[in-house]
Design a protein around this motif. Structure first.
Motif, short mmCIF file in Angstrom:
data_model
loop_
_atom_site.label_atom_id
_atom_site.label_comp_id
_atom_site.label_asym_id
_atom_site.label_seq_id
_atom_site.Cartn_x
_atom_site.Cartn_y
_atom_site.Cartn_z
N GLN A 179 7.84 -43.82 -6.23
CA GLN A 179 6.45 -43.38 -6.42
C GLN A 179 5.62 -44.46 -7.11
OE1 GLN A 179 5.74 -40.56 -9.46
NE2 GLN A 179 3.59 -40.32 -8.96
N ARG A 188 2.91 -38.33 -4.81
CA ARG A 188 4.17 -37.63 -5.01
C ARG A 188 5.22 -38.15 -4.05
NH1 ARG A 188 0.46 -34.73 -2.55
NH2 ARG A 188 -0.37 -34.02 -4.53
N ASN A 235 9.04 -36.77 -2.58
CA ASN A 235 10.05 -35.73 -2.52
C ASN A 235 11.28 -36.23 -1.78
OD1 ASN A 235 8.69 -33.52 -3.83
ND2 ASN A 235 7.36 -33.41 -2.05
N ARG A 263 12.12 -34.73 -6.99
CA ARG A 263 10.70 -35.00 -6.78
C ARG A 263 10.15 -35.83 -7.93
NH1 ARG A 263 9.98 -29.22 -7.67
NH2 ARG A 263 9.44 -29.02 -5.47
N GLY A 299 6.05 -37.11 -9.43
CA GLY A 299 4.61 -37.05 -9.22
C GLY A 299 4.09 -35.64 -9.24
#
Length: 524
Positions: free
Chosen positions: A400, A407, A409, A421, A423
């Motif tokens: 990120q 974001r 994931n 994840r 963000g």
């Protein structure tokens, strides 16, 4: 296209054979391949552009041997000639290896098995059957003119593209490739030298070669024409222009030549129009040409090297000045001791030793400048290895930060759960673009999606783009997850971002295997 047969299993080898009026050669070719590949699971795909009875001959062979497949192209599909035929066949291959060869028996079918053994034993991505390797021959090039053209074309390819130097015969039409190694390549079928395009577009492929003797044609007529020669030159130009890493030194030299023009234009303008001091004008002209060279190199020569930020871009620009000074020093170091070395030249040239000295100095400066720009100014940052004990959430955070994503994931397969994840979280899992993720899982190919802003009543220069990157995580030949990064910004993700994330993810398979994800991380 009209496929005549659809295979149902994944074979070891697919032979892609383009045909154009080869009715007299195809039966013997099929028979010799059957003998040479006895006991192996293989398929033959004929891509046919014939105007004679060749399709009927192949169809009869197919009835007797279901491993044979016929694709007969109509006139509209034949545009691009041999190259588009080969590419069409390669796109149909579902085997572990794909071999491309001609139908005219100038490529000995018995060599295919040897190429396959070399690929399997060495782990090579490409095995080239070379006419110019020790033990090879090119008797099939019937005339001295064709031999001269063949050698000249080969020399041109190896001069322009360093990747072509991996083999003695980068223009051969007889080669074997690991199918997955070229998966996802975007071919530009301008010419007919598909192997050259593979080598240039995938420069990290492991290449091996075996010698073969290019045989005289048994039946039919040669398809070599002046038009094909012109198409080859067009293909060289296309690869040079569109593939960022192709012919990088020559791109650098072109930019350097433009710097001479900038230097002289600024120098003359300041002295003649502004009345500036000649020394001051020279210094400003040199500074302007260095900056011009940097900007052009950034946009053209090294356009595939991403700038992590605007600060990174400015730092590279600043670094280009000391690099240019070092190159100037190399020029002087060669020129100064040679400028008066008349004894090294014939008596008639003794008084002009400074001229070759200057040329040698320019060559030295160019070599130093290119090397330092490659290694320092435009050094490609390669993602490091990922330790197997690295928490997935930490890797997501680093990705990120590097991509400046809103974001990131990590999606598990096959249940599509969020494993980690970083963000700003999505409001719900439904905010994930599942169609993109499912496509990436199915095709095993990374994806870049950019969605523009809705239509506005007036033009905007700072419009925000919703965009995403999705890259499969592969472990032991299986997709075990997907890294999904999103950003809403006036600066959308680029292809360079996608390439970086793909390289970063290549080492992440073992880390993200579901069985290694802690239960609390799985729950997100």
């Amino acid at each position: 296209m009209k496929p005549a047969h659809q295979g149902s299993t994944r074979p070891l080898l697919t032979l892609v054979i383009p045909t154009r009026n080869e009715a007299g050669n195809v039966p013997e070719l099929a028979e010799r391949l059957s003998g040479a590949l006895s006991g192996l699971d293989y398929r033959i795909v004929f891509i046919d552009d014939s105007s004679d009875e060749t399709p009927e001959v192949i169809e009869e062979l197919r009835r007797r041997d279901p491993r044979i497949r016929l694709i007969h192209r109509d006139e509209a599909e034949q545009r691009g000639g041999l190259s588009t035929a080969v590419i069409a066949g390669m796109e149909l291959a579902e085997s572990e290896y794909t071999c491309v060869m001609d139908a005219d028996l100038q490529h000995p079918p018995e060599k295919v098995g040897e190429m396959l053994k070399v690929a399997q034993s060495s782990g090579a991505d490409v095995v080239v059957a070379s006419r110019y390797a020790r033990g090879g021959g090119y008797a099939g090039l019937a005339s001295p003119a064709r031999r001269i053209i063949s050698r000249g074309s080969r020399l041109l390819a190896k001069l322009v593209f360093s990747e072509a130097r991996k083999t003695t015969d980068p223009l051969t039409g007889f080669f074997l490739v690991r199918t997955r190694a070229i998966s996802g390549l975007q071919f530009r079928p301008t010419g007919f030298k598909v192997l050259l395009e593979i080598l240039v577009c995938a420069p990290d492929l492991k290449v091996r070669e075996i010698p073969f003797r290019f045989q005289p044609r048994r039946s039919g007529t040669s398809k070599a024409t002046l038009r094909q020669g012109l198409e080859y030159l067009s293909h060289i130009l296309s690869l040079f222009w569109y593939v960022p890493s192709a012919g990088r030194f020559w791109k650098f030299a072109m930019v350097g030549s433009s710097g001479v023009v900038v230097n002289m234009a600024v120098l003359i303008s300041l002295v003649e129009l502004a009345g500036a001091d000649k020394t001051v004008a020279w210094m400003l002209a040199v500074g302007a040409s260095i900056m011009s060279n940097f900007l052009l190199n950034n946009a053209f020569t090294w356009r595939d090297v991403r700038n992590a930020s605007r600060i990174h871009f400015l730092m590279r620009g600043a670094l280009s000045y000391p690099v240019a000074i070092l190159a100037l020093g190399a020029n002087f170091a060669v020129y100064y001791p040679l400028k008066d070395a008349g004894h090294l030249f014939p008596t008639t040239m003794a008084d002009y030793a400074y001229i070759p000295a200057a040329l040698l100095g320019i060559l030295a400066a160019t070599a130093v400048n290119f090397t330092l720009n490659s290694q320092l100014v435009f050094r490609q940052s390669k993602p490091g290895t990922i330790p197997p004990d690295t928490p997935p959430a930490e890797i997501a955070r680093k990705i990120q930060n590097e991509l400046k994503a809103d974001r990131v994931n990590v999606i598990g397969v096959p249940d599509m759960n969020v494993l980690a994840r970083s963000g700003v979280p999505h409001r719900t899992d439904s905010d994930l673009d599942r169609s993109v993720i499912e496509l990436v899982i199915k095709t095993r190919q990374p994806s870049l999606v950019v969605t523009g802003p809705r239509r506005l009543p007036q033009a905007r220069t700072n419009a925000r783009w919703a965009n995403s990157l999705a890259v499969p995580i592969v472990s032991e030949e299986e997709v075990v997850g997907v890294i999904y990064a999103t950003r809403t910004s006036s600066e959308p993700f680029t292809e360079e971002d996608l390439h970086w994330l793909t390289a970063r993810t290549a080492a992440a398979g073992p880390v993200f295997e579901p069985r290694k994800i802690a239960p609390e991380v799985r729950r997100g």
